[in-house]
Each structure stands twice: as structure tokens, then as C-alpha cells.
Design a protein around this motif. Structure first.
Motif, PDB file in Angstrom:
ATOM      1  N   VAL A   1      27.664  49.386  35.562  1.00 57.32           N
ATOM      2  CA  VAL A   1      27.049  50.096  36.691  1.00 57.32           C
ATOM      3  C   VAL A   1      28.057  50.387  37.791  1.00 57.32           C
ATOM      4  O   VAL A   1      27.702  50.878  38.855  1.00 57.32           O
ATOM      5  CB  VAL A   1      25.855  49.306  37.270  1.00 57.32           C
ATOM      6  CG1 VAL A   1      24.782  49.121  36.216  1.00 57.32           C
ATOM      7  CG2 VAL A   1      26.295  47.966  37.841  1.00 57.32           C
ATOM      8  N   GLY A   2      29.332  50.075  37.524  1.00 58.28           N
ATOM      9  CA  GLY A   2      30.384  50.471  38.448  1.00 58.28           C
ATOM     10  C   GLY A   2      30.651  49.535  39.598  1.00 58.28           C
ATOM     11  O   GLY A   2      31.302  49.919  40.570  1.00 58.28           O
ATOM     12  N   VAL A   3      30.170  48.277  39.504  1.00 59.46           N
ATOM     13  CA  VAL A   3      30.395  47.334  40.589  1.00 59.46           C
ATOM     14  C   VAL A   3      31.775  46.697  40.489  1.00 59.46           C
ATOM     15  O   VAL A   3      32.423  46.414  41.486  1.00 59.46           O
ATOM     16  CB  VAL A   3      29.307  46.236  40.596  1.00 59.46           C
ATOM     17  CG1 VAL A   3      29.593  45.185  41.656  1.00 59.46           C
ATOM     18  CG2 VAL A   3      27.945  46.875  40.831  1.00 59.46           C
ATOM     19  N   THR A   4      32.237  46.480  39.251  1.00 60.04           N
ATOM     20  CA  THR A   4      33.551  45.892  39.045  1.00 60.04           C
ATOM     21  C   THR A   4      34.431  46.857  38.266  1.00 60.04           C
ATOM     22  O   THR A   4      33.931  47.721  37.553  1.00 60.04           O
ATOM     23  CB  THR A   4      33.452  44.571  38.259  1.00 60.04           C
ATOM     24  OG1 THR A   4      32.822  44.837  36.992  1.00 60.04           O
ATOM     25  CG2 THR A   4      32.624  43.551  39.014  1.00 60.04           C
TER      26      THR A   4
ATOM     27  N   GLY B   1      28.848  40.031  33.801  1.00 63.67           N
ATOM     28  CA  GLY B   1      30.103  40.722  34.064  1.00 63.67           C
ATOM     29  C   GLY B   1      30.164  42.087  33.401  1.00 63.67           C
ATOM     30  O   GLY B   1      30.613  43.071  34.006  1.00 63.67           O
ATOM     31  N   SER B   2      29.694  42.161  32.174  1.00 59.63           N
ATOM     32  CA  SER B   2      29.682  43.438  31.459  1.00 59.63           C
ATOM     33  C   SER B   2      28.752  44.441  32.138  1.00 59.63           C
ATOM     34  O   SER B   2      29.076  45.622  32.266  1.00 59.63           O
ATOM     35  CB  SER B   2      29.233  43.223  30.006  1.00 59.63           C
ATOM     36  OG  SER B   2      30.163  42.436  29.303  1.00 59.63           O
ATOM     37  N   LEU B   3      27.587  43.954  32.583  1.00 61.01           N
ATOM     38  CA  LEU B   3      26.629  44.845  33.236  1.00 61.01           C
ATOM     39  C   LEU B   3      27.161  45.335  34.580  1.00 61.01           C
ATOM     40  O   LEU B   3      26.974  46.501  34.947  1.00 61.01           O
ATOM     41  CB  LEU B   3      25.291  44.132  33.423  1.00 61.01           C
ATOM     42  CG  LEU B   3      24.558  43.774  32.129  1.00 61.01           C
ATOM     43  CD1 LEU B   3      23.318  42.950  32.437  1.00 61.01           C
ATOM     44  CD2 LEU B   3      24.186  45.028  31.348  1.00 61.01           C
ATOM     45  N   LEU B   4      27.825  44.446  35.316  1.00 58.20           N
ATOM     46  CA  LEU B   4      28.419  44.858  36.586  1.00 58.20           C
ATOM     47  C   LEU B   4      29.446  45.963  36.361  1.00 58.20           C
ATOM     48  O   LEU B   4      29.547  46.913  37.127  1.00 58.20           O
ATOM     49  CB  LEU B   4      29.068  43.663  37.275  1.00 58.20           C
ATOM     50  CG  LEU B   4      28.123  42.602  37.842  1.00 58.20           C
ATOM     51  CD1 LEU B   4      28.911  41.397  38.346  1.00 58.20           C
ATOM     52  CD2 LEU B   4      27.277  43.173  38.973  1.00 58.20           C
TER      53      LEU B   4
END
Length: 212
Positions: A150-153, A144-147
Motif C-alpha cells: 500500500v506504499g507505506v514502506t 510488512g508485505s502489506l505495508l
């Protein structure tokens, strides 16, 4: 100089390069063949399908994670090192990381991080089922943090969205959002990651007591 022979590693490397430039949706066997300057059918001698190619991308990225695990360290420190190692590789391959988290890998590269994490939790004193559950919680947090990074969430801190003005929120309708416009408009991803990781480790440590 003679052309480098076509091989699975070369095909996977081309896919990684393409994903980082244009995203996973750009990947096709025809596109990879064009980028390598070879016939598309020649790829199938090394990679049987697009799905296998994406598995290869995920395995190649995971194999580059540099674990500095210390079996003699506290389990909390070992968890921190493992989480940071995954986050570091995600910074090198942000778009390929999205491929990693979407694949179900049964290879050595795919299973090694899982083995290390479960071993750490079992050494800490968790039972088998509890260790699996804790691992899933950590995976959910890290992914979740990585998403978000990178601007996915959404970050609830639209620092990359000049069209979103948190400070302009109606203070009568959104008093908390308006009053906290400054913090909401700022996001230090590394600090946020470490803050959440510490909270999670402390919460898991509390759960460990019944099993210790």
C-alpha cells in the motif's frame, strides 16, 4: 424512503468508507456525523469514542476474512491459506488494514485469526511458547508485505515513483544497484509475497524438527 436508523454498524461503515477515501487521519466524530447527516452527540449513543470507533473498524474488517481452513491438511498448507486470506481482505480495504494492524483487539473478531494460527502451529507440533514466537514472525512478515503493497514502506522497487531512476545510479559507486536496475525497477507484489511466504514456511519447518 425513511432514513436508515442510526446504529453502530452504520457508523462503522461510514468510518470505513471515509478511511478508504481519505485515510484514518480524516476520521473524527464530527466528520462522521457530518457524512451521516446527524448531530455529533447522537453518535455517542452507539460509539463512546473515536478509539472505540477505530476498534470497530478493525473488527469489521477482520470479521470479513474468509478462512477456508482444513484441519486435515498439512500445517504448511493451512498457514498458506491463512496468510493469503488476510492478504486478500487487505486488498479490499488497504487503508483500513493499517488500522487493523495498529489496534490491540480482544474481541472475537480480533482473537479468531490468532486462535486459528496458534491452533495450526500447535497441531504441527510446536510447543506453546514456540508457537507464539512463530506466529509473531509470520505477523511481522505479512504486515510488512502489506505495508509495502500500500506504499507505506519502500519496496526497493520504485515502480510508482517516476522521479526515482534506479538505472541512473552511478555504476562505480553502486555496481550491484546499477547492474540489477531492471529487477529493482519491477515488483510483482503477489509473486514477492508468495516467494517470501515459502521461504518463511521452509525456515519454520526446519525449526519444527527439534519439537517434532
Amino acid at each position: 424512503m425513511p432514513a436508515e436508523p442510526l446504529s453502530r454498524p452504520r457508523i462503522v461503515a461510514a468510518a470505513i468508507d471515509l478511511i478508504e477515501r481519505e485515510g484514518a487521519d480524516a476520521v473524527s466524530m464530527r466528520r462522521i456525523a457530518a457524512d451521516l447527516g446527524v448531530g455529533v452527540m447522537s453518535l455517542y449513543n452507539h460509539v463512546p469514542s473515536k478509539s472505540a470507533l477505530l476498534d470497530g473498524v478493525a473488527e469489521a474488517v477482520l470479521s470479513q476474512i474468509e478462512f477456508t481452513d482444513d484441519p486435515d491438511a498439512e500445517w504448511t498448507d493451512r498457514v498458506r491459506m491463512q496468510a493469503r486470506a488476510f492478504r486478500q481482505i487487505a486488498h479490499h480495504y488497504p487503508r483500513c488494514t493499517m488500522v487493523v494492524v495498529s489496534r490491540q483487539l480482544n474481541s472475537t473478531a480480533g482473537l479468531l485469526p490468532v486462535e486459528r494460527a496458534l491452533s495450526t502451529l500447535r497441531d504441527a507440533g510446536f510447543g506453546g511458547r514456540e508457537a507464539v514466537r512463530v506466529l509473531r514472525v509470520f505477523i511481522a512478515y505479512i504486515v510488512g508485505s502489506l505495508l509495502r503493497e500500500v506504499g507505506v514502506t519502500p519496496t526497493f522497487a520504485p515502480v510508482h515513483r517516476p522521479d526515482i531512476a534506479v538505472a541512473d545510479a552511478d555504476p562505480l559507486l553502486f555496481p550491484q544497484v546499477s547492474g540489477l536496475a531492471g529487477p529493482l525497477a519491477d515488483c510483482d507484489h503477489e509473486a514477492e509475497f508468495e516467494f517470501g511466504l515459502e521461504m518463511l514456511i521452509q525456515a519454520v519447518a526446519v525449526q519444527l524438527k527439534p519439537y517434532g
